[in-house]
Design a protein around this motif. Sequence first.
Motif, PDB file in Angstrom:
ATOM      1  N   THR A   1       3.290  -7.143  -6.822  1.00 16.94           N
ATOM      2  CA  THR A   1       4.217  -7.349  -7.939  1.00 16.94           C
ATOM      3  C   THR A   1       3.808  -6.579  -9.184  1.00 16.94           C
ATOM      4  N   TRP A   2       2.505  -6.389  -9.402  1.00 17.34           N
ATOM      5  CA  TRP A   2       2.041  -5.649 -10.578  1.00 17.34           C
ATOM      6  C   TRP A   2       2.533  -4.196 -10.536  1.00 17.34           C
ATOM      7  N   GLN A   3       2.791  -3.684  -9.319  1.00 21.11           N
ATOM      8  CA  GLN A   3       3.343  -2.343  -9.153  1.00 21.11           C
ATOM      9  C   GLN A   3       4.868  -2.363  -9.166  1.00 21.11           C
ATOM     10  N   VAL A   4       5.425  -3.262  -8.337  1.00 23.97           N
ATOM     11  CA  VAL A   4       6.866  -3.266  -8.102  1.00 23.97           C
ATOM     12  C   VAL A   4       7.650  -3.487  -9.386  1.00 23.97           C
ATOM     13  N   ARG A   5       7.159  -4.369 -10.246  1.00 21.97           N
ATOM     14  CA  ARG A   5       7.938  -4.672 -11.459  1.00 21.97           C
ATOM     15  C   ARG A   5       8.017  -3.483 -12.411  1.00 21.97           C
ATOM     16  N   LYS A   6       7.132  -2.501 -12.268  1.00 21.84           N
ATOM     17  CA  LYS A   6       7.223  -1.302 -13.103  1.00 21.84           C
ATOM     18  C   LYS A   6       8.501  -0.511 -12.816  1.00 21.84           C
ATOM     19  N   TYR A   7       8.979  -0.619 -11.577  1.00 22.19           N
ATOM     20  CA  TYR A   7      10.107   0.207 -11.156  1.00 22.19           C
ATOM     21  C   TYR A   7      11.432  -0.551 -11.132  1.00 22.19           C
ATOM     22  N   GLY A   8      11.400  -1.826 -11.514  1.00 24.93           N
ATOM     23  CA  GLY A   8      12.633  -2.603 -11.537  1.00 24.93           C
ATOM     24  C   GLY A   8      13.170  -2.938 -10.160  1.00 24.93           C
TER      25      GLY A   8
ATOM     26  N   THR B   1       0.846  -1.205   0.000  1.00 19.08           N
ATOM     27  CA  THR B   1       0.000   0.000   0.000  1.00 19.08           C
ATOM     28  C   THR B   1       0.875   1.247   0.000  1.00 19.08           C
ATOM     29  N   LEU B   2       1.770   1.316  -0.955  1.00 17.55           N
ATOM     30  CA  LEU B   2       2.699   2.431  -1.051  1.00 17.55           C
ATOM     31  C   LEU B   2       2.434   3.236  -2.319  1.00 17.55           C
ATOM     32  N   SER B   3       2.920   4.459  -2.302  1.00 18.36           N
ATOM     33  CA  SER B   3       2.752   5.349  -3.447  1.00 18.36           C
ATOM     34  C   SER B   3       3.930   5.208  -4.405  1.00 18.36           C
ATOM     35  N   GLU B   4       3.772   5.831  -5.551  1.00 17.41           N
ATOM     36  CA  GLU B   4       4.863   5.848  -6.531  1.00 17.41           C
ATOM     37  C   GLU B   4       6.124   6.435  -5.924  1.00 17.41           C
ATOM     38  N   ASP B   5       5.978   7.445  -5.075  1.00 12.74           N
ATOM     39  CA  ASP B   5       7.142   8.076  -4.454  1.00 12.74           C
ATOM     40  C   ASP B   5       7.960   7.060  -3.654  1.00 12.74           C
ATOM     41  N   SER B   6       7.283   6.218  -2.887  1.00 15.76           N
ATOM     42  CA  SER B   6       8.001   5.223  -2.081  1.00 15.76           C
ATOM     43  C   SER B   6       8.700   4.194  -2.962  1.00 15.76           C
ATOM     44  N   TYR B   7       8.010   3.733  -4.007  1.00 18.97           N
ATOM     45  CA  TYR B   7       8.642   2.774  -4.902  1.00 18.97           C
ATOM     46  C   TYR B   7       9.857   3.393  -5.599  1.00 18.97           C
ATOM     47  N   GLN B   8       9.773   4.666  -5.926  1.00 11.76           N
ATOM     48  CA  GLN B   8      10.913   5.339  -6.546  1.00 11.76           C
ATOM     49  C   GLN B   8      12.092   5.426  -5.570  1.00 11.76           C
ATOM     50  N   ARG B   9      11.809   5.683  -4.303  1.00 11.66           N
ATOM     51  CA  ARG B   9      12.883   5.731  -3.303  1.00 11.66           C
ATOM     52  C   ARG B   9      13.545   4.353  -3.159  1.00 11.66           C
ATOM     53  N   MET B  10      12.734   3.298  -3.177  1.00 15.45           N
ATOM     54  CA  MET B  10      13.300   1.951  -3.109  1.00 15.45           C
ATOM     55  C   MET B  10      14.184   1.674  -4.317  1.00 15.45           C
ATOM     56  N   ALA B  11      13.683   2.002  -5.485  1.00 17.59           N
ATOM     57  CA  ALA B  11      14.430   1.738  -6.713  1.00 17.59           C
ATOM     58  C   ALA B  11      15.745   2.501  -6.726  1.00 17.59           C
ATOM     59  N   ALA B  12      15.745   3.704  -6.170  1.00 16.06           N
ATOM     60  CA  ALA B  12      16.939   4.546  -6.212  1.00 16.06           C
ATOM     61  C   ALA B  12      18.000   4.131  -5.208  1.00 16.06           C
ATOM     62  N   THR B  13      17.607   3.451  -4.128  1.00 18.10           N
ATOM     63  CA  THR B  13      18.550   3.156  -3.052  1.00 18.10           C
ATOM     64  C   THR B  13      18.906   1.691  -2.935  1.00 18.10           C
ATOM     65  N   GLY B  14      18.297   0.831  -3.734  1.00 19.46           N
ATOM     66  CA  GLY B  14      18.571  -0.596  -3.625  1.00 19.46           C
ATOM     67  C   GLY B  14      17.622  -1.255  -2.645  1.00 19.46           C
TER      68      GLY B  14
END
Length: 492
Positions: free
Chosen positions: A287-294, A254-267
Motif C-alpha cells: 500500500t505504501w507504493q500503490v497509493r502513490k499512483y492512485g 514486488t513490482l516496478s514503477e512501470d507496472s504500477y503505472q500500467r495498472m493506473a493507466a488501465t484501471g
Amino acid sequence: MTTAETPVAGRPLLLRGGTVLTMDDNHTVLTAGDVLVVDDRIAAVGPSVDVPEGTQVIDATGGIVMPGMIDTHRHMWQTAMRAYGADWTLTQYFVWYYLEHGKTFRPEDIHAGNLTSAWESLEAGVTTTVDWSHGLQSVDHAEAAADALRAVPGRFVLAYGNIQAGPWQWSADPAVRAFLERIRDDDELGLQLAFDVTGDPAFPERAAFEVARDLGVGVTTHAGVWGATNDDGIRLMHENGFMTPQNIYVHSATLSEDSYQRMAATGGSVSVSTESEQSAGQGYPPTWQVRKYGIPVSLSMDTSVWWSGDLFSAMRTTLGADRAREHLEAHMKGDTVTHSHLRAEHVVDWATRGGAKALGRDDLGSLEPGKKADVVLIKNDASPVSFPMVHPYGQVAFQAQRGDVHTVIVDGKVVKFANQLVGVDLAAVRGEVEATVDFLRSALGEDAWAAGMNPDLPKDEVLDNPYQYTEYKSESTREARGTIFGDPGSGQ
C-alpha cells in the motif's frame, strides 16, 4: 418495538441510534443515526427516520453501523486445514498444495472448506467474499464449491482456477466452459477466472484471458509475488490488451514503477493481503507504493491455512505495515514522519467501498438509500472495549474483533443477531470438516501429515560477538553477583 429476538424475515427493519459510517462519497458519519431496511434495500439513512408500521427495531445505541465488508481474495477450500501451515513460508505452501498434496482433495473436501469459510465470513461481518478457488481439478470439484456457497446466505464470487493444470488447458475444456456459462448466468453467484501469469514470453495465458473476455467476466491474478510472478507478466497482459478495469491484481508486492503505472493507466485494482505478504514472503505489503499512483485498493485475508479469516485483522495489519514502511523510508534519509498518510478511515473504506469497486458493484459498499441492504452492526455491551466511542474509524480498525459483530444483514436478511449466527448447523459443518481432516491424514500418512505441519527450522548462524561477557566481569558486576545473586563459583 425493539426486538430481543431474531428479526422476522419479510418485515422492515430499523437499526436505531448507532454511530453510522455511511461510507458515502463524503464519508458522512452520523453520531446517532438510523438505518432502515425494507426488503433487500436500504430505504433510509439519517437521524430519527420515519418507519412503516410493523417495523422491527434493533437498538444500535453505543454501537457502529457500517456497510458489510468485502473480501476480494480468499482460498476458501483451504479452510478445512485451518492453521495447519502456521509456520510455512510461501515456498512450503507451494510445495504442499501445488506439487505434493493439493491433488489429494476430493470434491467433498472442497465443499467442506467452502462451507466452513462461508459461515466464517458472515460471522466476522464479511458479507461478500471472492472464493479464489484454485483447487478445482474437475467440474465435480467446481460443482461442490458452488453448492457450498449457495448453501450459505452470503454473497460470493466463484473465481474459477486449477493449480493442477495450465489456465490455457482447463479453460479450453468444454465441460469447464459449460460450467462457467451456467455460473455466469446464476443470480446467486458472481464469477471470475483465477490464474497467474508467469512471464513466459510465449504468453500461453492468452487463451484463458480470451475465455474471460468471451464470458464477460473479470480475471483475478496473483501479481508481483516474489519468485513467482513479476513485471514481465504485467507487461505481457498490457501489451496484449488484457489489462482492464475488471482485473484484480492480488498482492502486487514486488513490482516496478512501470507496472504500477500500467495498472493506473488501465484501471483494475489491487487486493492487498497484508497478513499474508508480511509473513509468507510475497513481498512487503504494497500500500505504501500503490497509493502513490492512485490505484484502487481492496483488502483480503488470503487463506485460513495460515491466518485469521476476518477483515479487522486485515485493516489493523495494513495500517501497521504501511506506517512501518513510511517511518523506515524516512529514517533511512534521516527524516522524521510527523503525520501518518494512511489513516484508519482509509482502510475502513478499502474494506467496504474498495471491495465493491473492485467487483464492479456500485450497489454495495456504502449505506445509502437504494443500495443493497448489506449491513453490519458492531456492538458488544458486555465488553469494556466498546466504550468510549470517540473515533469510530479507529474503533473499527484497531479495537473491534469478530466477537463484537452483533448483527449482520445480507440482501435484507439477518444472518447474525445478538452475536450469534442464524440458521447454521455448526455441528454438521464441523462433521464435514473433520471428515476431510481424517481423510487427508489417512491419505498422507501420519508421518507426512506431521512433517507438513512442522517444517524444519533453519540452522542458526552464530555470530562472533566480542561482548559475550562470559569471561570478563567488572568489579562492580562481581560484587553485585556475590551480594545479590550469589557468586556461581562461591557455592552460595
